[in-house]
Design a protein around this motif. Structure first.
Motif, PDB file in Angstrom:
ATOM      1  N   TYR A 161       0.923  -1.220  -0.037  1.00 59.07           N
ATOM      2  CA  TYR A 161      -0.104  -0.159   0.000  1.00 59.07           C
ATOM      3  C   TYR A 161       1.024   1.152   0.246  1.00 59.07           C
ATOM      4  N   ASP A 162       0.545   2.127  -0.839  1.00 60.32           N
ATOM      5  CA  ASP A 162       1.414   3.407  -0.875  1.00 60.32           C
ATOM      6  C   ASP A 162       0.611   4.454   0.352  1.00 60.32           C
ATOM      7  N   ASN A 163       1.402   5.026   0.994  1.00 59.21           N
ATOM      8  CA  ASN A 163       1.164   5.885   1.961  1.00 59.21           C
ATOM      9  C   ASN A 163       0.623   7.192   1.177  1.00 59.21           C
ATOM     10  N   ALA A 164      -0.516   7.881   1.798  1.00 61.16           N
ATOM     11  CA  ALA A 164      -1.409   8.837   1.042  1.00 61.16           C
ATOM     12  C   ALA A 164      -1.590   9.829   2.065  1.00 61.16           C
ATOM     13  N   ILE A 165      -1.813  11.070   1.407  1.00 64.67           N
ATOM     14  CA  ILE A 165      -2.286  12.210   1.889  1.00 64.67           C
ATOM     15  C   ILE A 165      -3.855  12.619   1.262  1.00 64.67           C
ATOM     16  N   GLY A 166      -4.563  13.057   2.454  1.00 62.86           N
ATOM     17  CA  GLY A 166      -5.989  13.213   2.213  1.00 62.86           C
ATOM     18  C   GLY A 166      -6.630  14.405   3.039  1.00 62.86           C
ATOM     19  N   PHE A 167      -7.814  14.448   2.620  1.00 57.30           N
ATOM     20  CA  PHE A 167      -8.510  15.766   3.247  1.00 57.30           C
ATOM     21  C   PHE A 167      -9.540  15.099   4.201  1.00 57.30           C
ATOM     22  N   ALA A 168      -9.752  16.095   5.176  1.00 58.48           N
ATOM     23  CA  ALA A 168     -10.648  15.712   6.400  1.00 58.48           C
ATOM     24  C   ALA A 168     -11.717  16.632   6.504  1.00 58.48           C
ATOM     25  N   ALA A 169     -13.073  16.393   6.922  1.00 62.81           N
ATOM     26  CA  ALA A 169     -14.024  17.298   7.375  1.00 62.81           C
ATOM     27  C   ALA A 169     -14.591  16.709   8.468  1.00 62.81           C
ATOM     28  N   GLN A 170     -14.997  17.686   9.424  1.00 55.71           N
ATOM     29  CA  GLN A 170     -15.601  17.252  10.782  1.00 55.71           C
ATOM     30  C   GLN A 170     -16.861  18.151  11.357  1.00 55.71           C
ATOM     31  N   ILE A 171     -17.592  17.431  12.048  1.00 62.01           N
ATOM     32  CA  ILE A 171     -18.578  18.344  12.790  1.00 62.01           C
ATOM     33  C   ILE A 171     -18.571  17.459  14.287  1.00 62.01           C
ATOM     34  N   GLY A 172     -18.838  18.396  15.330  1.00 56.49           N
ATOM     35  CA  GLY A 172     -19.041  17.703  16.738  1.00 56.49           C
ATOM     36  C   GLY A 172     -19.408  18.862  17.536  1.00 56.49           C
ATOM     37  N   PHE A 173     -19.470  18.229  18.825  1.00 52.98           N
ATOM     38  CA  PHE A 173     -19.853  19.065  20.029  1.00 52.98           C
ATOM     39  C   PHE A 173     -19.343  18.612  21.344  1.00 52.98           C
ATOM     40  N   ASP A 174     -19.173  19.583  22.219  1.00 59.80           N
ATOM     41  CA  ASP A 174     -18.814  19.364  23.524  1.00 59.80           C
ATOM     42  C   ASP A 174     -19.942  19.649  24.699  1.00 59.80           C
ATOM     43  N   VAL A 175     -20.114  18.802  25.513  1.00 59.28           N
ATOM     44  CA  VAL A 175     -21.056  19.194  26.862  1.00 59.28           C
ATOM     45  C   VAL A 175     -20.290  19.236  28.147  1.00 59.28           C
ATOM     46  N   MET A 176     -20.227  20.637  28.438  1.00 63.45           N
ATOM     47  CA  MET A 176     -19.433  20.862  29.605  1.00 63.45           C
ATOM     48  C   MET A 176     -20.040  20.507  31.014  1.00 63.45           C
ATOM     49  N   PHE A 177     -19.466  19.798  31.661  1.00 65.45           N
ATOM     50  CA  PHE A 177     -19.759  19.413  32.948  1.00 65.45           C
ATOM     51  C   PHE A 177     -19.530  20.576  34.030  1.00 65.45           C
ATOM     52  N   ASP A 178     -18.334  21.201  33.758  1.00 68.12           N
ATOM     53  CA  ASP A 178     -17.906  22.432  34.344  1.00 68.12           C
ATOM     54  C   ASP A 178     -16.874  23.332  33.513  1.00 68.12           C
ATOM     55  N   ASP A 179     -16.246  23.973  34.103  1.00 62.45           N
ATOM     56  CA  ASP A 179     -15.045  24.600  32.888  1.00 62.45           C
ATOM     57  C   ASP A 179     -13.985  23.969  32.777  1.00 62.45           C
ATOM     58  N   THR A 180     -13.648  22.575  33.302  1.00 64.35           N
ATOM     59  CA  THR A 180     -12.765  21.772  32.943  1.00 64.35           C
ATOM     60  C   THR A 180     -12.974  20.686  32.154  1.00 64.35           C
TER      61      THR A 180
END
Length: 228
Positions: A161-180
């Protein structure tokens, strides 16, 4: 003229972002680093153009741990680096090996391969205020995938297999318990393809099978994180 205007606008936006980042860092009113530990499902959306024997490719899903780091340049703009590795089983589907004495429709076991796809994305985070518990984000970037620990299986002699460069897209969210501390859900799509060479000289003299394989995996993650 259009190029000059575009360059001026881009420079202005960059300077504004840098100025904002410097001011916020100077005020030290937000945590710039975060680290997350996630469990991820790597789900390939595969297809292939296989020479000589034809057919398509099937790549197994994988479920593995993943570690990622995020640095916030401002309260909204950040960069994320993910680190993880996954093992996938590979085989062709519906290949025609009648030319070497086999059936016209046959699945060729190509063993397994491990992928290491470090991915760097630039992100925009919504709702940066401390009192906001739900913090969605979007991102886009690049990845470089290393293929290693190749096991060719029992049918063919070798697979490369040839190593390869690709593109990425993402979506997500964090739900905070507190400031940390927080919980995270994240979905990425990698646009990744590689050139593959299958050495089948053990089946027929001089038989080297080339293939162009699109992997294009979905990476779906859930985990916990900490800001500092």
């Amino acid at each position: 003229m259009k190029k000059i205007v575009f360059a001026l606008v881009a420079t202005s936006l960059l300077m504004t972002t840098v100025t904002q980042a410097q001011e916020e860092i100077k005020n030290n009113d937000f945590k710039r680093w975060q680290v997350r530990l996630r469990g991820i499902a790597v789900v390939p959306n595969e297809s292939a153009n296989i020479g000589i024997i034809g057919g398509d490719v099937a790549i197994s899903n994988a479920f593995v741990p993943e570690l990622d780091f995020t640095y916030f340049f401002t309260k909204n703009f950040a960069a994320e680096l993910i680190l993880g590795t996954a093992k996938h089983d590979v085989n062709t589907v519906g290949s025609d090996i009648s030319a070497i004495g086999g059936p016209t429709s046959f699945d060729v076991d190509l063993g397994s391969v491990m992928l290491l796809p470090p991915t760097l994305t630039a992100q925009y985070h919504f709702f940066p205020l401390k009192e906001k518990k739900f913090k969605p984000y979007v991102g886009a970037g690049i990845n470089y995938t290393l293929f290693y620990n190749v096991k060719e299986g029992d049918v063919v002699k070798d697979v490369e297999y040839d190593n390869a460069i690709g593109f990425a897209a993402q979506i997500g969210f964090d739900v905070m318990f507190d400031d940390t501390f927080f919980v995270n859900f994240d979905v990425k799509r990698l646009f990744l393809k590689t050139d593959v060479s299958v050495n089948a000289t053990n089946l027929a003299e001089g038989l080297i099978i080339p293939a162009q394989v699109e992997i294009n995996p979905w990476i779906i993650g859930l985990g916990f994180g900490m800001k500092f």
